[in-house]
Scaffold this active site. Structure first.
Site, short mmCIF file in Angstrom:
data_model
loop_
_atom_site.label_atom_id
_atom_site.label_comp_id
_atom_site.label_asym_id
_atom_site.label_seq_id
_atom_site.Cartn_x
_atom_site.Cartn_y
_atom_site.Cartn_z
N PRO A 144 54.28 27.89 53.03
CG PRO A 144 56.12 26.98 54.11
CD PRO A 144 54.69 26.70 53.78
CB CYS A 145 55.27 31.68 48.90
SG CYS A 145 55.14 32.20 47.19
CD GLN A 146 57.99 25.59 48.62
OE1 GLN A 146 56.81 25.52 48.34
NE2 GLN A 146 58.66 24.59 49.12
CG ASN A 184 51.97 32.61 50.96
OD1 ASN A 184 52.95 33.32 50.81
ND2 ASN A 184 52.01 31.29 50.87
CG LEU A 188 50.56 33.70 46.72
CD1 LEU A 188 51.73 32.74 46.69
CD2 LEU A 188 49.38 33.09 47.48
#
Length: 411
Positions: A144-146, A184, A188
């Site tokens: 997951p991209c944070q 992702n 991203l």
């Protein structure tokens, strides 16, 4: 590619442009259809000036499908979800010895389908990967991209603490695989003004890996009946990277559509089985019944537009996901975690209802034998979040090719 014509919407999907852009190209004479009907313009791919179509016509798909591992390549997968990425990699020849996932129902799905792999349910932060050093060749994960803490300090690995990418990086550091794969959303690279990807690239370098310039792959080009785009990051350990070359997968020879997904043919050997699925409220069904295949709220009479859209009717933007009915002659729009959300409707092409769970699974190219655990809503969520299996398999063949080449270095 076969000699079959490609319709205007599917051409737009392959090229990654809007339908309006294709229409403008027709209007200005940049491209010329060989025929038209009430729904589409049709083109001969052989005479269009686009490299994507040339790649499809000259594809090495069949040869790459025959690539098999020269020995057993053991792997670990993080953030495994319902197993779309893991299954595609497994079908390409990887031997997953461990998979980690936080969601209980997704873990149950993995247990139902992967009988030989160890499924570790729980927080990735709690797993010690160091016992697997020297025992795996490959590690993968759709992290997951944070937003990373950045604050101008550029501390690389330390800046990523608290993010799930950090856990993927920690697993790489502790296991030292020859190759890793990160997956992702396509945004991203631009996430957080490019800061996130800058930190990711810095960390990969610090870990001792060469990052192959990432690519966004369109699932529709890899035998997937869905307009979904994902970015893939391939890392090769630096002691190997200058001795081998990673080859991105060749595209399939044509565009798969919902007709391929739902009926017996090239993708499946039978029509889609019946399964559980959501239902529309009566009034919503009455309104959506008036939307044609491939249409949306703009195809309704104005009084029904206002009734259905409410305040959104008066806002700007195309809002083309609202009251959207899919078309059998096109790939699906990107699946979401639920098929009947008002802003991202996914109505069945010829029946007035949301897509069923099994239709969702076929659009993601899961086999009909793949069992999903949990509630109806959780099954939709698992499938909607998955990497399309055929896309993962295409990447898997390229990665096996790479690892085979690495094996030759030791001979």
């Amino acid at each position: 590619m076969t000699n079959a014509l490609i319709n205007s919407t599917n051409l737009a999907s392959v090229l990654g442009v809007s339908n309006a852009t294709v229409r403008s190209w027709i209007s200005c004479g940049k491209i010329s259809p060989v025929k038209k009907d009430s729904s589409y313009s049709y083109f001969d791919p052989a005479i269009l000036p686009f490299p994507e179509l040339k790649q499809m016509s000259e594809s090495s798909w069949e040869a790459e499908e025959k690539i098999t591992p020269v020995r057993k390549f053991n792997s670990i997968e993080l953030f495994a979800g319902a197993g779309g990425l893991a299954l595609g990699l497994h079908e390409a020849g990887f031997n997953q010895i461990l998979m980690n996932e936080f969601d209980h129902d997704a873990c149950e799905t993995l247990r139902k389908n992967f009988k030989d792999a160890e499924i570790v349910e729980g927080d990735v932060h709690d797993i010690d990967f160091s016992p697997y050093k020297g025992k795996i060749d490959f590690l993968s994960g759709g992290f997951p991209c944070q937003a990373f803490s950045y604050a101008g300090n550029q501390k690389g690995f330390d800046d990523a603490r608290g993010t799930l990418f950090f856990e993927l990086a920690r697993a790489i550091k502790e296991t030292q695989p020859k190759v890793f794969l990160g997956e992702n959303v396509k945004g991203l690279v631009s996430h957080d003004g490019g800061k996130t990807f800058k930190v990711i690239s810095q960390i990969i370098d610090e870990l001792g890996y060469y990052l192959v310039p990432p690519r966004v792959l369109k699932a529709v080009m890899y035998k997937v009946p869905q307009k979904r785009e994902r970015i893939f990051l391939v890392g090769i350990r630096k002691d190997l990277a200058d001795k081998v070359t990673f080859h991105w997968p060749s595209p399939y020879t044509r565009v798969m559509t919902l007709r391929d997904a739902f009926y017996k043919g090239e993708l499946y050997d039978c029509d889609v089985p019946e399964s559980i699925g959501q239902k529309y409220p009566k009034r919503k069904a009455e309104i959506l019944s008036k939307v044609p295949q491939g249409g949306d709220w703009r195809d309704l009479p104005e009084d029904l537009q206002k009734e259905y859209m409410k305040g959104s009717f008066y806002l700007g933007g195309g809002k083309t996901g609202m009251a959207r009915r899919l078309s059998l002659d096109e790939p699906s729009l990107t699946l979401t975690c639920a098929p009947a959300q008002k802003q991202t409707e996914r109505c069945h092409p010829i029946e007035t209802r949301p897509l069923t769970v099994r239709e969702y699974a076929r659009i993601q190219t899961f086999p009909d034998s793949w069992e999903f655990a949990g509630s109806e809503l959780n099954q939709y969520k698992q499938i909607g979040n998955a990497v399309p299996v055929n896309l993962a398999k295409a990447m898997g063949h390229s990665l096996i090719w790479l690892l085979n080449d690495i094996e030759k270095l030791d001979r």
